[in-house]
Motif scaffolding. Structure first.
Motif, PDB file in Angstrom:
ATOM      1  N   GLN A   5     -11.044 -13.872 -10.671  1.00 14.31           N
ATOM      2  CA  GLN A   5      -9.915 -14.497  -9.991  1.00 14.31           C
ATOM      3  C   GLN A   5      -8.619 -13.758 -10.291  1.00 14.31           C
ATOM      4  OE1 GLN A   5     -10.177 -17.206  -7.815  1.00 14.31           O
ATOM      5  NE2 GLN A   5      -8.070 -16.568  -7.313  1.00 14.31           N
ATOM      6  N   ILE A   6      -8.471 -13.369 -11.589  1.00 15.62           N
ATOM      7  CA  ILE A   6      -7.278 -12.599 -11.988  1.00 15.62           C
ATOM      8  C   ILE A   6      -7.240 -11.267 -11.232  1.00 15.62           C
ATOM      9  CG2 ILE A   6      -6.177 -11.368 -13.887  1.00 15.62           C
ATOM     10  CD1 ILE A   6      -7.207 -13.614 -15.748  1.00 15.62           C
ATOM     11  N   SER A   7      -8.416 -10.571 -11.174  1.00 16.72           N
ATOM     12  CA  SER A   7      -8.497  -9.293 -10.457  1.00 16.72           C
ATOM     13  C   SER A   7      -8.187  -9.492  -8.977  1.00 16.72           C
ATOM     14  CB  SER A   7      -9.887  -8.680 -10.614  1.00 16.72           C
ATOM     15  OG  SER A   7     -10.167  -8.399 -11.974  1.00 16.72           O
ATOM     16  N   TYR A   8      -8.720 -10.559  -8.417  1.00 16.46           N
ATOM     17  CA  TYR A   8      -8.469 -10.858  -7.009  1.00 16.46           C
ATOM     18  C   TYR A   8      -6.979 -11.095  -6.755  1.00 16.46           C
ATOM     19  CZ  TYR A   8      -8.368 -13.451  -2.626  1.00 16.46           C
ATOM     20  OH  TYR A   8      -8.073 -13.879  -1.360  1.00 16.46           O
ATOM     21  N   ASN A   9      -6.363 -11.864  -7.655  1.00 13.44           N
ATOM     22  CA  ASN A   9      -4.930 -12.133  -7.513  1.00 13.44           C
ATOM     23  C   ASN A   9      -4.115 -10.842  -7.605  1.00 13.44           C
ATOM     24  OD1 ASN A   9      -5.496 -14.859  -7.254  1.00 13.44           O
ATOM     25  ND2 ASN A   9      -5.118 -15.317  -9.424  1.00 13.44           N
ATOM     26  N   ASN A  10      -4.518  -9.971  -8.568  1.00 10.23           N
ATOM     27  CA  ASN A  10      -3.820  -8.685  -8.718  1.00 10.23           C
ATOM     28  C   ASN A  10      -3.961  -7.832  -7.460  1.00 10.23           C
ATOM     29  OD1 ASN A  10      -2.974  -9.354 -11.304  1.00 10.23           O
ATOM     30  ND2 ASN A  10      -4.715  -8.337 -12.301  1.00 10.23           N
ATOM     31  N   LEU A  11      -5.195  -7.774  -6.944  1.00  4.38           N
ATOM     32  CA  LEU A  11      -5.432  -6.997  -5.723  1.00  4.38           C
ATOM     33  C   LEU A  11      -4.665  -7.588  -4.542  1.00  4.38           C
ATOM     34  CD1 LEU A  11      -9.267  -6.300  -6.040  1.00  4.38           C
ATOM     35  CD2 LEU A  11      -7.410  -4.622  -6.235  1.00  4.38           C
ATOM     36  N   THR A  12      -4.600  -8.911  -4.482  1.00  2.00           N
ATOM     37  CA  THR A  12      -3.840  -9.559  -3.415  1.00  2.00           C
ATOM     38  C   THR A  12      -2.362  -9.200  -3.501  1.00  2.00           C
ATOM     39  OG1 THR A  12      -5.416 -11.416  -3.397  1.00  2.00           O
ATOM     40  CG2 THR A  12      -3.251 -11.782  -2.375  1.00  2.00           C
ATOM     41  N   GLU A  13      -1.821  -9.168  -4.727  1.00  2.00           N
ATOM     42  CA  GLU A  13      -0.418  -8.808  -4.930  1.00  2.00           C
ATOM     43  C   GLU A  13      -0.176  -7.344  -4.565  1.00  2.00           C
ATOM     44  OE1 GLU A  13       3.531  -9.385  -5.644  1.00  2.00           O
ATOM     45  OE2 GLU A  13       1.935 -10.876  -5.535  1.00  2.00           O
ATOM     46  N   GLU A  14      -1.142  -6.484  -4.985  1.00  2.00           N
ATOM     47  CA  GLU A  14      -1.019  -5.063  -4.648  1.00  2.00           C
ATOM     48  C   GLU A  14      -1.055  -4.876  -3.129  1.00  2.00           C
ATOM     49  OE1 GLU A  14      -3.924  -2.761  -6.689  1.00  2.00           O
ATOM     50  OE2 GLU A  14      -3.204  -3.313  -8.680  1.00  2.00           O
ATOM     51  N   LYS A  15      -1.955  -5.592  -2.474  1.00  2.00           N
ATOM     52  CA  LYS A  15      -2.041  -5.523  -1.022  1.00  2.00           C
ATOM     53  C   LYS A  15      -0.716  -5.949  -0.388  1.00  2.00           C
ATOM     54  CE  LYS A  15      -4.371  -7.523   2.986  1.00  2.00           C
ATOM     55  NZ  LYS A  15      -5.331  -8.514   3.468  1.00  2.00           N
ATOM     56  N   LYS A  16      -0.128  -7.003  -0.930  1.00  2.00           N
ATOM     57  CA  LYS A  16       1.154  -7.506  -0.421  1.00  2.00           C
ATOM     58  C   LYS A  16       2.237  -6.446  -0.548  1.00  2.00           C
ATOM     59  CE  LYS A  16       4.441 -11.298  -1.148  1.00  2.00           C
ATOM     60  NZ  LYS A  16       4.746 -12.502  -1.973  1.00  2.00           N
ATOM     61  N   GLN A  17       2.290  -5.805  -1.748  1.00  2.00           N
ATOM     62  CA  GLN A  17       3.294  -4.764  -1.974  1.00  2.00           C
ATOM     63  C   GLN A  17       3.055  -3.560  -1.055  1.00  2.00           C
ATOM     64  OE1 GLN A  17       6.016  -5.149  -3.815  1.00  2.00           O
ATOM     65  NE2 GLN A  17       5.290  -7.227  -4.264  1.00  2.00           N
ATOM     66  N   LEU A  18       1.765  -3.211  -0.886  1.00  2.00           N
ATOM     67  CA  LEU A  18       1.448  -2.101   0.016  1.00  2.00           C
ATOM     68  C   LEU A  18       1.844  -2.428   1.455  1.00  2.00           C
ATOM     69  CD1 LEU A  18      -2.044  -0.993  -1.356  1.00  2.00           C
ATOM     70  CD2 LEU A  18       0.093   0.318  -1.462  1.00  2.00           C
ATOM     71  N   GLN A  19       1.650  -3.665   1.839  1.00  2.00           N
ATOM     72  CA  GLN A  19       2.035  -4.076   3.187  1.00  2.00           C
ATOM     73  C   GLN A  19       3.542  -3.994   3.371  1.00  2.00           C
ATOM     74  OE1 GLN A  19      -0.226  -4.952   5.652  1.00  2.00           O
ATOM     75  NE2 GLN A  19       1.580  -4.749   6.964  1.00  2.00           N
ATOM     76  N   ILE A  20       4.277  -4.416   2.310  1.00  2.00           N
ATOM     77  CA  ILE A  20       5.745  -4.323   2.364  1.00  2.00           C
ATOM     78  C   ILE A  20       6.174  -2.866   2.488  1.00  2.00           C
ATOM     79  CG2 ILE A  20       7.866  -4.679   1.038  1.00  2.00           C
ATOM     80  CD1 ILE A  20       6.547  -7.211  -0.126  1.00  2.00           C
ATOM     81  N   SER A  21       5.540  -1.990   1.652  1.00  2.00           N
ATOM     82  CA  SER A  21       5.864  -0.562   1.706  1.00  2.00           C
ATOM     83  C   SER A  21       5.537   0.020   3.080  1.00  2.00           C
ATOM     84  CB  SER A  21       5.086   0.193   0.622  1.00  2.00           C
ATOM     85  OG  SER A  21       5.458  -0.253  -0.666  1.00  2.00           O
ATOM     86  N   TYR A  22       4.397  -0.381   3.615  1.00  2.00           N
ATOM     87  CA  TYR A  22       3.998   0.097   4.939  1.00  2.00           C
ATOM     88  C   TYR A  22       4.995  -0.348   6.003  1.00  2.00           C
ATOM     89  CZ  TYR A  22       1.388   0.425   9.301  1.00  2.00           C
ATOM     90  OH  TYR A  22       1.011   0.701  10.584  1.00  2.00           O
ATOM     91  N   ASN A  23       5.404  -1.614   5.918  1.00  2.00           N
ATOM     92  CA  ASN A  23       6.383  -2.127   6.880  1.00  2.00           C
ATOM     93  C   ASN A  23       7.711  -1.392   6.766  1.00  2.00           C
ATOM     94  OD1 ASN A  23       4.487  -3.997   7.733  1.00  2.00           O
ATOM     95  ND2 ASN A  23       5.278  -5.656   6.456  1.00  2.00           N
ATOM     96  N   ASN A  24       8.137  -1.110   5.501  1.00  2.00           N
ATOM     97  CA  ASN A  24       9.385  -0.376   5.295  1.00  2.00           C
ATOM     98  C   ASN A  24       9.291   1.035   5.875  1.00  2.00           C
ATOM     99  OD1 ASN A  24      10.583  -2.550   3.991  1.00  2.00           O
ATOM    100  ND2 ASN A  24      10.004  -1.860   1.942  1.00  2.00           N
ATOM    101  N   LEU A  25       8.144   1.689   5.609  1.00  2.00           N
ATOM    102  CA  LEU A  25       7.955   3.038   6.135  1.00  2.00           C
ATOM    103  C   LEU A  25       7.904   3.032   7.661  1.00  2.00           C
ATOM    104  CD1 LEU A  25       5.324   4.448   3.608  1.00  2.00           C
ATOM    105  CD2 LEU A  25       7.710   5.155   3.833  1.00  2.00           C
TER     106      LEU A  25
END
Length: 237
Positions: free
Chosen positions: A54-74
């Motif tokens: 669950q912790i790993s899943y939450n971390n991956l979900t957060e990373e995905k969120k940050q990557l999505q933000i970076s992608y949107n910014n780019l």
């Protein structure tokens, strides 16, 4: 007596049966306890693994969120860059047209009307004007009437197949010849018996003869209101 023995035997068998049942129950009870302990241990381990997952899943979900933000910014930056590129491309079009026009004018300027000699450009007119009007035309072109400083320049100008005004005059003081840049005359290429100031109102401006005199003796003073062709000069450097 036989009945007694049979009764005793039957009693013993019952006791043995009870004892066996108790032993089996005890053994089964111990086995169940071991199984329960193992199951509890397995459950606890699985619970901990689930927690870590669950912790790993939450971390991956957060990373995905940050990557999505970076992608949107780019993507947004790319959009702005594309708009800037398109704007620059549009701005480039009229500049390119202006550049092409200037290049075309420069080519015409250089090839058709202007000549080069040493570090100067010379404009040869196709029209006829008075000395003063000729000079004004030169000034409008960012030039002035030609100033001859050497034999080589005199030969060059004499070979342009024209009879032009040059930038030499004594209008300010009769007999004191000066160039239009303010420098006094030091090297002269007068024709024979020139200057003679023969005209009624004086001859205060200078032109060259057209193929009627040697190139190093072809200057002639004339009335400044006479209309001749002219030569402008732009000095570079």
């Amino acid at each position: 007596m036989l009945y007694i023995l049979v009764g005793v035997s039957f009693g013993l068998m019952c006791v043995l049966q009870v004892t066996l049942n108790i032993s089996l129950r005890l053994a089964h009870s111990n086995f169940l306890e071991e199984q329960i302990k193992w199951l509890e241990t397995s459950y606890n381990n699985l619970t901990e693994e689930k927690k870590q997952l669950q912790i790993s899943y939450n971390n991956l979900t957060e990373e995905k969120k940050q990557l999505q933000i970076s992608y949107n910014n780019l993507s947004e930056e790319k959009k702005h860059l594309q708009i800037s590129y398109n704007n620059l491309t549009e701005e480039k079009k009229p500049l390119q047209i202006s550049y092409n026009n200037l290049t075309e004018e420069r080519d015409k300027f250089t090839e058709l009307e202007w000549r080069t000699f040493n570090t100067s450009l010379y404009y040869v007119s196709n029209d006829y004007k008075t000395w003063e009007d000729s000079r004004q035309d030169c000034l409008k072109r960012g030039a002035d009437l030609a100033v001859i400083n050497s034999e080589e320049e005199q030969v060059f100008i004499s070979q342009l197949n024209t009879k032009p005004w040059i930038g030499l005059t004594d209008k300010d003081s009769e007999g004191t010849w000066k160039w239009v840049d303010g420098t006094p005359l030091t090297t002269a290429f007068w024709s024979t018996e020139e200057p003679n100031d023969r005209a009624v109102n004086g001859e205060d401006c200078v032109s060259l003869y057209y193929h009627t005199q040697p190139v190093l003796k072809n200057w002639n003073d004339l009335a400044c209101n006479t209309e001749f062709m002219w030569i402008c000069e732009i000095v570079n450097g």
